[in-house]
Design an enzyme around this catalytic site. Structure first.
Site, PDB file in Angstrom:
ATOM      1  N   HIS A  45       4.655  -7.267 -14.288  1.00  0.00           N
ATOM      2  CA  HIS A  45       4.434  -7.978 -13.016  1.00  0.00           C
ATOM      3  C   HIS A  45       2.954  -8.194 -12.674  1.00  0.00           C
ATOM      4  O   HIS A  45       2.638  -9.071 -11.867  1.00  0.00           O
ATOM      5  CB  HIS A  45       5.068  -7.205 -11.848  1.00  0.00           C
ATOM      6  CG  HIS A  45       6.566  -7.133 -11.914  1.00  0.00           C
ATOM      7  ND1 HIS A  45       7.360  -8.242 -12.055  1.00  0.00           N
ATOM      8  CD2 HIS A  45       7.409  -6.060 -11.863  1.00  0.00           C
ATOM      9  CE1 HIS A  45       8.637  -7.872 -12.084  1.00  0.00           C
ATOM     10  NE2 HIS A  45       8.694  -6.554 -11.975  1.00  0.00           N
TER      11      HIS A  45
HETATM   12 ZN   LIG Z   1      12.368  -3.972 -13.438  1.00  0.00          ZN
END
Ligand SMILES: [Zn+2]
Length: 456
Positions: A207
């Site tokens: 992320h």
């Molecule tokens: Zn995840």
């Protein structure tokens, strides 16, 4: 014959478990279980103390962001908000206790945080001798305690689920170093005409973006790895993401590069983090999103891999496949959204590796918030990889019908007791309290839709 390398050690695990969502257990349980099953005896190379330096991190991340994350003020026990609901003060308690009383001696081979940190300094000094600074220095690096600091933390999203935690710089450099070291190994072995298979179960922080932390991810070791591979002369790369969440940071980084194909299969519904990864967000067969519903089962995933994932990878023809093996879609994970079994997810990963026999493969970790489930998963996956690609049988009790049912005795065995009764397959035993079946909301229509959308 393949050449298999893994980055794991008591040092790396103790450092990786500083990440609050690892609950101070995930990596150490994994390392210990891999060790007790004797798997390290069968790998060709074990990377034990790689540490990335700042110059490597800024190859992708913004300098100001890297400097904030690596601020030496963070290389100490941090005091968290005392709000019990955040959960972060749990780690702080452990940190203070360990540092002051020496608790943890038999836990990971280090007497205290200081000893662990001193080891880190010795290891990292081999790369960056100038960065050493005295322990317990109270020097302020300029932003601590100031309004500017608060502002910087907000801008870089170093708050919420990405707080500044104890020894953050040590964590970031160690975990990233382990992943990047695999690229060096790959280069050496590819030159010898061997198929390279590398693993770092502490990596896979998908992320993180250039200048922002996100979803427990501070530095995107995946992007840095793929960039390094490309700089080393690797042509095409495929990134495949099995995590429950969309691999947004990696997708964004390579959206405009045809040489890097990104494929992410994930739960997609309104409001579910990170709220990206729709089918419409795909482009060509280089940026592939496979949005899925609740309740994903092994058989659906297998169909998806056979009919969509493998053909798409074949079309791209990568030299290297990087696989993010997040386990938050497993049955027994705290998210409780999908119901994949350890065996089912492992088989899908192995099938991808077997389907593209010419490609080198680097496997990384990812999400997964039940530490005793994740240690089982990564141990089983490592064993199966060694079985299939090294022609060894390190795991004789776990390859067929005679699968061993109890966790082998070792120093963390008590973590598997209580309601789990020390069973290896506790989550997949039909009828057990741990085996809760969800409704499979994915339908074969979806696979047909993907096939049509990507013109497979
Ligand atoms: Zn995840």
């Amino acid at each position: 014959m393949s050449y298999v390398a893994i980055a794991t050690s008591p040092f790396q695990s103790a450092v990786a478990d500083l990440l609050p969502c690892n609950k101070y257990l995930k990596s150490r349980l994994t390392h210990a279980l891999i060790e007790v099953y004797g798997l390290l005896d069968h790998v060709d190379e074990c990377i034990v103390d790689a540490v990335a330096h700042r110059d490597q991190l800024v190859q992708f991340h913004q300098r100001e962001y890297v400097d904030t994350v690596l601020n030496e003020q963070h290389n100490r026990v941090q005091l968290y908000d005392s709000d019990g609901e955040t959960g972060w003060n749990y780690l702080n308690g452990v940190a203070l206790e360990w540092g002051e009383t020496g608790e943890g001696v038999d836990q990971c081979g280090f007497d205290s945080w200081k000893e662990l940190f001193q080891y880190y300094l010795r290891v990292s000094d081999e790369i960056t001798p100038s960065r050493k600074r005295p322990l317990d220095s109270d020097d302020d690096d300029g932003i601590s305690g100031s309004e500017a600091k608060e502002e910087a933390l907000k801008v870089f999203n170093l708050e919420g689920d990405c707080p500044i935690f104890s020894y953050l710089p040590m964590y970031v450099r160690t975990v990233t170093g382990a992943t990047l070291q695999l690229a060096d190994c790959l280069l050496r072995k590819a030159a010898l005409d061997k198929r390279f298979i590398g693993m770092n179960w502490d990596g896979g922080r998908h992320h993180a973006s250039k200048g922002k932390a996100s979803g427990f991810c501070y530095v995107n070791d995946i992007v840095l790895l793929i960039q390094k591979l490309r700089k080393q002369g690797t042509g095409k790369v495929t990134y495949l993401d099995f995590d429950l969440h969309h691999g947004d940071g990696v997708e964004r980084a390579f959206k405009f590069t045809k040489k890097v194909q990104t494929i992410s299969l994930h739960l997609y519904e309104p409001g579910f983090f990170p709220c990206t990864g729709s089918l419409e967000g795909s482009s060509g067969f280089d940026t592939v999103n496979l949005p899925l519903q609740h309740g994903l089962t092994d058989s659906f995933l297998q169909g998806l891999v056979d009919q969509v994932v493998n053909p798409l990878i074949q079309r791209h023809g990568p030299e290297v496949i990087v696989i993010q093996c997040g386990g938050d879609g497993l049955l027994g994970d705290t998210f409780h959204e999908w119901q994949l079994s350890i065996r089912g997810l492992t088989k899908c990963i192995l099938d991808v590796m077997s389907h593209s026999t010419q490609a080198h493969v680097i496997l990384l970790g990812g999400g997964g918030y039940n530490p005793t489930l994740m240690s089982r998963f990564y141990t089983y996956l490592t064993g199966r990889i060694l079985h299939q690609f090294k022609n060894t049988d390190p795991f004789p009790g776990m390859n067929g019908a005679q699968e061993e049912s109890l966790i082998r005795d070792h120093k963390y065995i008590e973590c598997y007791g209580d309601d789990e009764h020390y069973k290896f397959w506790v989550y997949s035993i039909q009828g057990s309290q741990k085996h809760r079946t969800l409704r499979e909301e994915n339908t074969t229509d979806q696979i047909d839709k993907f096939i049509k959308f990507y013109s497979i």
